[in-house]
Design an enzyme around this catalytic site. Structure first.
Site, mmCIF file in Angstrom:
data_model
loop_
_atom_site.group_PDB
_atom_site.id
_atom_site.type_symbol
_atom_site.label_atom_id
_atom_site.label_comp_id
_atom_site.label_asym_id
_atom_site.label_seq_id
_atom_site.Cartn_x
_atom_site.Cartn_y
_atom_site.Cartn_z
ATOM 1 N N ASP A 56 45.304 2.627 3.899
ATOM 2 C CA ASP A 56 45.116 4.071 3.960
ATOM 3 C C ASP A 56 44.752 4.451 5.397
ATOM 4 O OD1 ASP A 56 45.366 6.352 2.130
ATOM 5 O OD2 ASP A 56 43.274 6.760 2.599
ATOM 6 N N ASP A 91 48.916 -1.061 2.307
ATOM 7 C CA ASP A 91 48.310 -0.585 3.560
ATOM 8 C C ASP A 91 46.816 -0.347 3.331
ATOM 9 O OD1 ASP A 91 47.813 2.559 3.052
ATOM 10 O OD2 ASP A 91 49.668 1.938 2.067
#
Length: 290
Positions: free
Chosen positions: A212, A210
Site C-alpha cells: 500500500d 504490495d
C-alpha cells in the site's frame, strides 16, 4: 452427508482453473441480474468444482460494479457448498510481504456504493458475521497453500475499501496504525456477507502484491509492480486450488461452525407479511428456510 462442490471466485490475475475434467463454461441466470461472467464447471480430483472470474474474463468489472449478489446466487443455484475467495491485496505489515498469502479471518467494511444484502423490505433477516469466514475451509486453504510452497499467514483483518482508487497516505496510515488492519482490498465485501446469507462456507485467501502507501521504502502503489507480483501469485493460487479437493473430499458433513445454517433464526418478518415478489427472488439463497 452431501456432495462437496467447491467454488473458487478468482480475483485479479486468476481467470480460470487448470486441469478440470469435463470443463464447461455455463450460463447461469439469477433474479439479481447476470453474474460477472459464465461459470466454469468440471471436476478436479474427483470433486465437483466451479470457477467464477470475479471481474469477468478480460477484467471488465470494477470492484464497485462487480455483481456480488448475482455471483453468490449463481453459485448457490449450481449446488456449491464451499466458496474460496482468491484476491489481490495490499499489506499493512512488514512481515506480510509481496508474494505471501494471508488467510483472512476478519473484515472492516468501508464500502458504501454496493448492495450488501439479499434481504430487505418484505423479508427482513439479520445473520451473524462476527466470524465471517469458515475455519474448516480456511484450514484447507492454509494446508494446500503451504504444500504448494507458499509463505502463509494464518489470520488477518482485511480492510475493504470502495476503490477504484488506491488509498491516500493518510488513510493507509490510519488503517494500519489505528484500526489494526493487516491487508487492504476492494472486493471481499459484501461478498463475504452475501455468502453467509446464502448459507455458504466462505474462506478468503488474500494474495499480497504490495505494501500500500504507508511503507517509507516503497512509496505509493505502482500498478506495474503490482501486475508483476500478481502473475507470480496467480500461479501459486492455482497450485493451492489443485490441492483442495483431496483435503475437502467428495462428500461433506454439515459445517461444524454452522455456516450452512446461518438463516436458521435470522428471518424476522412474519410469514403473512412477507413480500411474495422478494420471496421468489430468494428461492436459491434462502429456499431451505422459506
Amino acid at each position: 452427508m452431501r456432495n462437496t462442490k467447491i467454488a473458487v471466485i478468482g480475483g485479479s490475475g486468476i481467470y480460470d482453473i487448470d486441469g478440470l475434467d469435463a470443463a464447461e463454461w455455463v450460463t447461469v441466470e439469477t433474479p439479481w441480474g447476470a453474474p460477472s461472467d459464465q461459470i466454469l464447471t468440471g471436476r478436479l480430483g474427483g470433486v465437483d468444482m466451479a470457477f467464477l472470474p470475479r471481474h469477468g474474463r478480460g477484467h471488465v468489472h470494477s470492484p464497485t460494479e462487480v455483481p456480488y449478489r448475482a455471483n453468490i446466487d449463481a453459485l448457490k443455484r449450481l449446488g456449491v457448498t464451499d466458496v474460496i475467495s482468491v484476491s489481490a491485496c495490499g499489506s499493512f505489515r512488514e512481515a506480510m510481504a509481496p508474494g505471501h498469502f494471508v488467510i483472512v479471518d476478519q473484515f472492516i467494511d468501508r464500502t458504501f456504493a454496493r448492495e450488501k444484502s439479499f434481504f430487505g423490505t418484505g423479508c427482513v433477516a439479520h445473520v451473524s458475521v462476527a466470524h465471517p469466514t469458515c475455519p474448516r475451509l480456511s484450514d484447507a486453504c492454509e494446508t494446500s497453500a503451504r504444500a504448494a510452497g507458499v509463505t502463509v499467514h494464518r489470520g488477518g483483518t482485511y480492510l475493504a475499501m470502495e476503490g477504484p482508487q488506491f488509498s491516500t497516505l493518510a488513510e493507509s496510515k490510519m488503517y494500519r496504525e489505528h484500526w489494526g488492519s493487516d491487508v487492504i482490498g476492494m472486493t471481499n465485501m459484501p461478498e463475504a456477507k452475501l455468502a453467509r446469507e446464502a448459507e455458504l462456507c466462505y474462506a478468503s485467501v488474500a494474495m499480497v502484491t504490495d505494501y500500500d502507501s504507508w511503507h517509507p521504502d516503497h512509496g505509493e502503489v505502482d500498478v506495474t509492480r503490482i501486475i508483476a507480483t500478481l502473475m507470480g501469485n496467480a500461479d501459486k493460487g492455482r497450485a493451492m486450488v489443485k490441492g483442495l479437493p483431496a483435503l475437502l473430499g467428495a462428500e461433506r458433513a454439515p459445517c461444524p461452525h454452522g455456516c450452512d445454517r446461518a438463516l436458521e433464526h435470522a428471518i424476522l418478518t412474519a410469514p403473512e407479511a412477507r413480500d411474495p415478489a422478494l420471496l421468489s427472488r430468494l428461492d436459491a439463497v434462502a429456499g431451505r428456510v422459506l
